[in-house]
Design a protein around this motif. Structure first.
Motif: not given
Length: 446
Positions: A116-132, A431-439
């Protein structure tokens, strides 16, 4: 400055803030429990469940939503939590149902927050946070070992285990960080930091001695190449090779010299800096690629022939699995109840040896929760993997999907489900894989 430019700058700042929040959420998935024995004892589970639920609610209130895959995965996890809690009605006396239900609820709230808090546009940032977050835990592990010297544990020998308290958990978490560091291409300093962290985490993986994590990493690399864009596959393979070479060389040096203290820090720094400062292997010419493959083969042969690290652990996994399967045959419909394997082992295992978990998510699910529990567990794993396969060619999905496959493979060999730091990191990838695709027509920043 014109009004249009002011509006554009304001939008960019808003996007940056959203990316930062997604990265912070990703980092919190591992750091919130990683520094307290990986969350195994559940001391913060209630607080984290409340916090993740609040994030999910706020995300939904501000326009967050679910795609079909996300809704399916969240629904499966809710059903698994409910089935786990319901097993209290048939569990054998002494089962730890409440503890298992609390853990399942934590994972449900975490996945809801991520979706709910991340979407297609924030996928890379979410992965970067996990990596960090994973890299920070790796740094803590090495610094703790360097500060205390070579600590010999009666269970784990000299294997690197802190701050998680279990070498295999640290190993699989490091392996997951390697996949993200290798696959998530970024320009400039961020890309160099990722490549450096991948090599460093190979060192951490080696020091953990986790053979299961090493096996799962190989499978994940294959998936990373298979799911990536066709034109980028050779480059991804070369990045993986470079991380293995540099991190493996540092690990070989640490084993060979029995490194500790400042020397271990030096080796870790050299591995990170060497990978960060070298030219991106993905841009190397074909001749260099062939030379790298030959060098890797030679290095592997030398490591195997010369180092021959001593195995400091003994695996009883087949005995655990046999006991769990015997229990499943004895209680074929419902199993013996969540959190009951320690009782199964007490009845069916050798005397004088306490074991709490069956060292396999799938075998334990069948033994404790019956066929329905196994089906729900498999569905939770299959939904993200099938989504990643359907969306192959998307570079972000390739990285997250390969990392989740790593978790799915290793969970068959160990008790990753009982280590929230590992499972939360895997859910972040799901969650990155399942992120809601953009309109249609929506601009994305990935």
């Amino acid at each position: 400055m014109s009004a249009a430019r002011l509006v554009g700058r304001d939008r960019a700042l808003r996007l940056d803030r959203r990316a930062v929040s997604a990265a912070a959420l990703g980092a919190s998935m591992v750091l919130s429990v990683g520094l307290t024995d990986g969350g195994y004892y559940g001391r913060t589970s209630t607080a984290l469940t409340i916090g993740f639920t609040a994030v999910a609610v706020l995300g939904a209130m501000h326009g967050g939503g679910l795609g079909r895959g996300g809704a399916a995965a969240l629904g499966v996890l809710v059903a698994l939590f409910a089935w786990t809690a319901l097993s209290a009605s048939w569990a054998v006396p002494g089962s730890l149902v409440e503890q298992e239900a609390s853990r399942a609820l934590l994972y449900t709230s975490a996945l809801a927050a991520l979706l709910f808090a991340s979407d297609h546009r924030r996928r890379r940032a979410l992965l970067l946070g996990l990596a960090a977050g994973i890299a920070v835990l790796g740094l803590v592990a090495v610094c703790m070992r360097a500060a205390s010297g070579e600590v010999v544990d009666r269970f784990y020998g000299t294997l690197l285990e802190e701050p998680l308290g279990y070498p295999n958990a640290l190993g699989v978490l490091a392996a997951l960080g390697v996949v993200v560091g290798v696959g998530l291409e970024r320009p400039g300093i961020a890309g160099r930091a990722l490549r450096g962290s991948a090599a460093f985490l190979v060192l951490v993986l080696g020091l953990s001695g986790s053979r299961g994590a090493a096996l799962a990493l190989v499978v994940a690399f294959v998936m990373l190449v298979a799911l990536g864009e066709p034109g980028t596959r050779p480059g991804i393979a070369l990045r993986a090779l470079a991380a293995l070479l540099l991190g493996g060389a540092a690990w070989a040096g640490a084993v060979w010299t029995d490194a500790g203290g400042a020397w271990l820090v030096v080796l870790a720094t050299v591995a990170w800096a060497g990978a960060a400062l070298m030219v991106d292997p993905a841009r190397a010419p074909a001749g260099a690629a062939l030379a790298s493959v030959g060098l890797a083969a030679a290095a592997a042969a030398v490591a195997i022939a010369v180092l021959q690290p001593v195995d400091t652990t003994t695996s009883f996994r087949t005995a655990y699995w046999q006991a769990a399967l015997e229990e499943a045959r004895a209680r074929p419909l419902l199993g013996s109840g969540a959190g009951s394997f320690h009782l199964t082992w007490e009845r069916r295992g050798p005397d004088g040896m306490f074991v709490r978990d069956a060292h396999s998510l799938y075998v334990e699910a069948l033994s404790e929760l019956g066929p329905a529990g196994l089906v729900l567990t498999l569905a939770l794993v299959i939904v993200p993997i099938s989504a990643a396969i359907r969306r192959r060619g998307d570079p972000i999905v390739a990285v997250a999907g390969a990392a989740f496959v790593l978790f799915a493979v290793h969970a068959a060999l160990d008790w990753d489900w009982e280590m929230p730091v590992v499972t939360l990191a895997a859910l972040g990838c799901a969650a990155v894989v399942l992120a809601r695709p953009p309109s249609p027509g929506t601009h994305t920043t990935d």
